[in-house]
Motif scaffolding. Sequence first.
Motif, PDB file in Angstrom:
ATOM      1  N   GLN A 675       0.838  -1.211   0.000  1.00  0.00           N
ATOM      2  CA  GLN A 675       0.000   0.000   0.000  1.00  0.00           C
ATOM      3  C   GLN A 675       0.871   1.259   0.000  1.00  0.00           C
ATOM      4  OE1 GLN A 675      -3.330   0.050   2.741  1.00  0.00           O
ATOM      5  NE2 GLN A 675      -4.084  -1.883   1.953  1.00  0.00           N
ATOM      6  N   GLY A 678       1.986   1.757  -3.440  1.00  0.00           N
ATOM      7  CA  GLY A 678       0.883   2.337  -4.204  1.00  0.00           C
ATOM      8  C   GLY A 678       0.893   3.845  -4.097  1.00  0.00           C
ATOM      9  N   GLN A 679       1.062   4.345  -2.867  1.00  0.00           N
ATOM     10  CA  GLN A 679       1.097   5.796  -2.690  1.00  0.00           C
ATOM     11  C   GLN A 679       2.345   6.394  -3.333  1.00  0.00           C
ATOM     12  OE1 GLN A 679       0.910   7.440   1.311  1.00  0.00           O
ATOM     13  NE2 GLN A 679       0.726   9.485   0.480  1.00  0.00           N
ATOM     14  N   TRP A 682       1.986   5.108  -7.690  1.00  0.00           N
ATOM     15  CA  TRP A 682       0.892   5.059  -8.662  1.00  0.00           C
ATOM     16  C   TRP A 682      -0.399   5.744  -8.252  1.00  0.00           C
ATOM     17  CZ3 TRP A 682       3.040  -0.001  -7.227  1.00  0.00           C
ATOM     18  CH2 TRP A 682       4.074  -0.403  -8.072  1.00  0.00           C
ATOM     19  N   GLU A 683      -0.762   5.660  -6.983  1.00  0.00           N
ATOM     20  CA  GLU A 683      -2.127   6.023  -6.592  1.00  0.00           C
ATOM     21  C   GLU A 683      -2.294   7.523  -6.360  1.00  0.00           C
ATOM     22  OE1 GLU A 683      -3.731   3.680  -3.356  1.00  0.00           O
ATOM     23  OE2 GLU A 683      -2.470   1.997  -3.921  1.00  0.00           O
ATOM     24  N   TYR A 701      -7.699   4.374 -11.154  1.00  0.00           N
ATOM     25  CA  TYR A 701      -7.053   4.478  -9.852  1.00  0.00           C
ATOM     26  C   TYR A 701      -6.181   3.233  -9.701  1.00  0.00           C
ATOM     27  CZ  TYR A 701      -6.036   5.356  -5.031  1.00  0.00           C
ATOM     28  OH  TYR A 701      -5.354   5.613  -3.865  1.00  0.00           O
ATOM     29  N   ILE A 703      -4.249   0.767  -8.079  1.00  0.00           N
ATOM     30  CA  ILE A 703      -3.715   0.049  -6.929  1.00  0.00           C
ATOM     31  C   ILE A 703      -2.787  -1.058  -7.445  1.00  0.00           C
ATOM     32  CG2 ILE A 703      -5.845   0.598  -5.662  1.00  0.00           C
ATOM     33  CD1 ILE A 703      -6.411  -2.351  -5.427  1.00  0.00           C
ATOM     34  N   PRO A 704      -1.761  -1.397  -6.666  1.00  0.00           N
ATOM     35  CA  PRO A 704      -0.728  -2.313  -7.182  1.00  0.00           C
ATOM     36  C   PRO A 704      -1.283  -3.687  -7.546  1.00  0.00           C
ATOM     37  CG  PRO A 704       0.020  -1.205  -5.177  1.00  0.00           C
ATOM     38  CD  PRO A 704      -1.433  -0.882  -5.328  1.00  0.00           C
ATOM     39  N   ARG A 705      -0.831  -4.168  -8.688  1.00  0.00           N
ATOM     40  CA  ARG A 705      -1.158  -5.518  -9.145  1.00  0.00           C
ATOM     41  C   ARG A 705       0.039  -6.441  -8.907  1.00  0.00           C
ATOM     42  NH1 ARG A 705      -5.753  -5.933 -12.233  1.00  0.00           N
ATOM     43  NH2 ARG A 705      -6.732  -3.926 -12.619  1.00  0.00           N
ATOM     44  N   THR A 736       3.211   0.428   5.652  1.00  0.00           N
ATOM     45  CA  THR A 736       2.776   1.597   4.886  1.00  0.00           C
ATOM     46  C   THR A 736       3.551   2.843   5.305  1.00  0.00           C
ATOM     47  OG1 THR A 736       0.586   0.614   4.838  1.00  0.00           O
ATOM     48  CG2 THR A 736       0.740   2.922   4.215  1.00  0.00           C
TER      49      THR A 736
ATOM     50  N   ARG B 130      -5.773  -6.328  -1.870  1.00  0.00           N
ATOM     51  CA  ARG B 130      -5.330  -5.112  -1.181  1.00  0.00           C
ATOM     52  C   ARG B 130      -4.666  -5.434   0.156  1.00  0.00           C
ATOM     53  NH1 ARG B 130      -3.836   0.018  -2.681  1.00  0.00           N
ATOM     54  NH2 ARG B 130      -5.127   1.655  -1.769  1.00  0.00           N
TER      55      ARG B 130
END
Lengths: 777, 148
Positions: A675, A678-679, A682-683, A701, A703-705, A736, B130
């Motif tokens: 997460q 992600g910030q 990408w996000e 939007y 979010i990591p794949r 995070t 997630r």
Amino acid sequence: MATTTITKTEKLVGKAMRRQEDPRLITGSATYVDDIQMPGMLHACILRSPHGAANIKSVDIAAALAHPGVAAVYVGKDTEKVGPVPCGASLPGLRVPHHYVLAIDRVYFIGHPVAVVVATDKYIARDAVDLIEVEYETLQAVTDPEKAIGPGAPPVHPEWPDNVAFNYHQEGGDVDTAFAQAEVVVKQRITSQRLIPSSMETRGVVADYNTGDKALTIWSSTQIPHLMRTLVAQMLGAPEHKVRVVTPEVGGGFGSKLNVYAEEALMGFVAMKLGQPVKWIESRRENCMCTIHGRGHVDYFEVAAKKDGTILGIKLKLIQDLGAYHQLLTPAIPTLSVLMMPGLYRCQNVRADIVGAFTNAVPTDAYRGAGRPEATHGIERMVDILAAELKMDPAEIRLKNFIHNDEFPYATGTGLSYDSGNYAAPLHKAMDLIDYHNLREEQRQARSQGRLMGIGLSTYGEICAFGPSPATPAGGWESATVKIEPSGMVTVMTGSSPHGQGEETTFAQITADELGVGIDDVIVLHGDTAIVQYGIGTFGSRGTAVGGTAVYFALQELKKKIKKYGAMLLESEEVSFSDGVCVDHKTGKSVTLAEIAGASHRAMKLPPGTQPGMVETYFWEPPNFAFPFGAHAVVTEVNRETGDIEIKRYVAVDDCGNIINPLIVAGQVHGGVVQGLGQALWEQAVYDDNGQLITGEFMDYAIPRASMIPWIETEHTVTPSPVNPLGVKGVGEAGTIGCSPAVVNSVVDALSTLGVRHIDMPMTPEKIWNLMEGARA
Amino acid sequence: MRIVQLTVNGVSHEVNVWPMARLMDVLREDIGLTGTKEGCGEGECGACAVLLDGELVNSCLIPVMQANGSKIVTIEGLSGSLQEAFLQTGGAQCGICTPGMIMAAHALLERIPKPMLDDIREGLAGNLCRCTGYQKIFDAVTLAAKSA
């Protein structure tokens, strides 16, 4: 990691036990809110504002009502007496707009609920929403928090034209003297962008009203069933004891379900009006638009230091994008950033000013880390900027400024008491793991070949185990009940309400060890206010540190009772209890837990002053927060042609105190780090100037794949917390918090030869490419 | 409404449904197999993945008429070393993506019985999670491939 099979007398705490909750999850037999079906159940769909700001001139529901299968349509004036949607945080002078569950004459953000359609199936409900005619008079919206509090901005709420919800000041030490004595001052504007929490299960509510009992049951995907019961009862004017909240399986929360939303009360209202069960399941687009966002900071940092790198003082001006309303904790989140702004460093001179800005956007609130990632990102960027200014190594400047091991408990300039720490240990470990000194040499070679290689560090601290009740809006304690059934089987009921954290396993491990039973002899129940005693919930990395500790103390009380029955049955003065057996060491006679449990329920004879049965409940009030810490180290390489960032190594060394289950802790760190990635990369929740959400689904939007992430190498140091007898600190948010500054520091390091000093997140290839082009020009 | 015939996990069902109903809804609501989950309803997250005549598909994007007469496998129809591997490695956290993830991993292992890490990353790239950060899911697939 191989999981362990354990015999009964082996200790389970500290072992990588497989999770008790997993068999139902991997077979598809778990029940989430959307899996609930009831006879006669109706389905609700909500009409939402397509505008960021508009006056509602009229709403015509006639066509929707006439649509076959539609049972009811409600608009704002029907639900005027419900609510308001609660804000649990209080700050001096806080402006709190009345947050109706359905908009009445004005909408304040994209997705603002305007009407609800209830129908016999969800397709009909969705179709009928399109038949509602709303006449809007669109207004100018503002979604940038700095513009919102600047001159000439349109007012979000007409009654407060400056768009300022609150000003908050906190200060410690002597900041002015520190800055006057400084040999160097570095300044930087640093943003932490708006993020969409994106739990993979959206929100959902089922409500059922028993007209005979006048009792309402709400099934909701939430982190806080008991608080929801109290607050929804208030919103509906229903007696609290006749409201039951059930939290079935919850598909992730990350803070976004640490809330009470309009929809919970709205579905309660519909069920009470119609006397039929009703279900509302949030669509993914609604989740992006209407469930709280996280972060939304613009931070102006200043750090004063000596030439040798000693940090003397820190100033922060923080503009928090609040959105249009306060959800449960919205205005409190940036105050957590202020508390953690000195990070792990010995700096008492701190000054922070927060401006809470209303914008035409969905409210921000707690999202994994909630205020601490922003603080850590800020201070860890500033320390790197200071190191660059002084031409010092980023590791050296950190080691120079860390609070020393003999200074704990350490009183910070922001009023906290750090419980325990050994801050250099994880940094040294991370540097060893990643081979820091050789990496610097490798970097010199890479640079000589024209490659853009970066090495980034972050050393983070965080507040966890929320928390002492005076510092937590709705109470910060947690509850546990432990029952030994007549057969000797054990039931634990925790007020903590997990949603993926594995507390059914960790709490069973704690229980099994204390009672000397097997893990399968224990069941952990949670998330039903009709079954479980009042509790607070799972958030703020508090599950094990506070909820687990409540279980521990309930077990200690229960063991006293077990020994009383054991002594009675053995006709002994004194017995010991361990490994599930009471023993009289004088006679060598023993009696098992199952025999004791049976005897306590049959109650043919009672120990003096002792009740039948075998149940104890404990409400534990923590004396302090716990403060985990750690160091993350990241190697990146930037592609000169495309701006792509490749993460070549990711090392996370976390110290979360004692570890109950390494398998679960590793999973929490992995998930947290991803997460954070992600910030960092990408996000970003993006609104346009009209208040339209541009990133309203997973296509936009990012979010990591699985294909996007590096391998994460995890290690630990262990510094037990003295705050609780388990010595645990909390780990849900650590990954995070540690991640984003380490990644940004690494990429800035890679581009430092081009003169780059700071990059705001997300570091998309486009942004990096433009930076490099700018540097070339 | 139309009668649609589906063979789900080897059992034949005839259901009377809207022809454009989503296959996911028919599986969950008409046939009562709620293991298939909705994550986004737009084909972007993979939580609703099932096998349709052996092909991995997002069942939220399939109108049920299109599946008429086909053979479908859902999470309830799987058992064996792959799920056991998820248990061993801690591949699930909140669990909502897990059924779709396992279906995707199953399809991957059918295609590539001994996948390399990059095959796994690619094979699961259509399934969002997630919670886990994917790493223990990679471990699970690797373990399942080893023990197969």
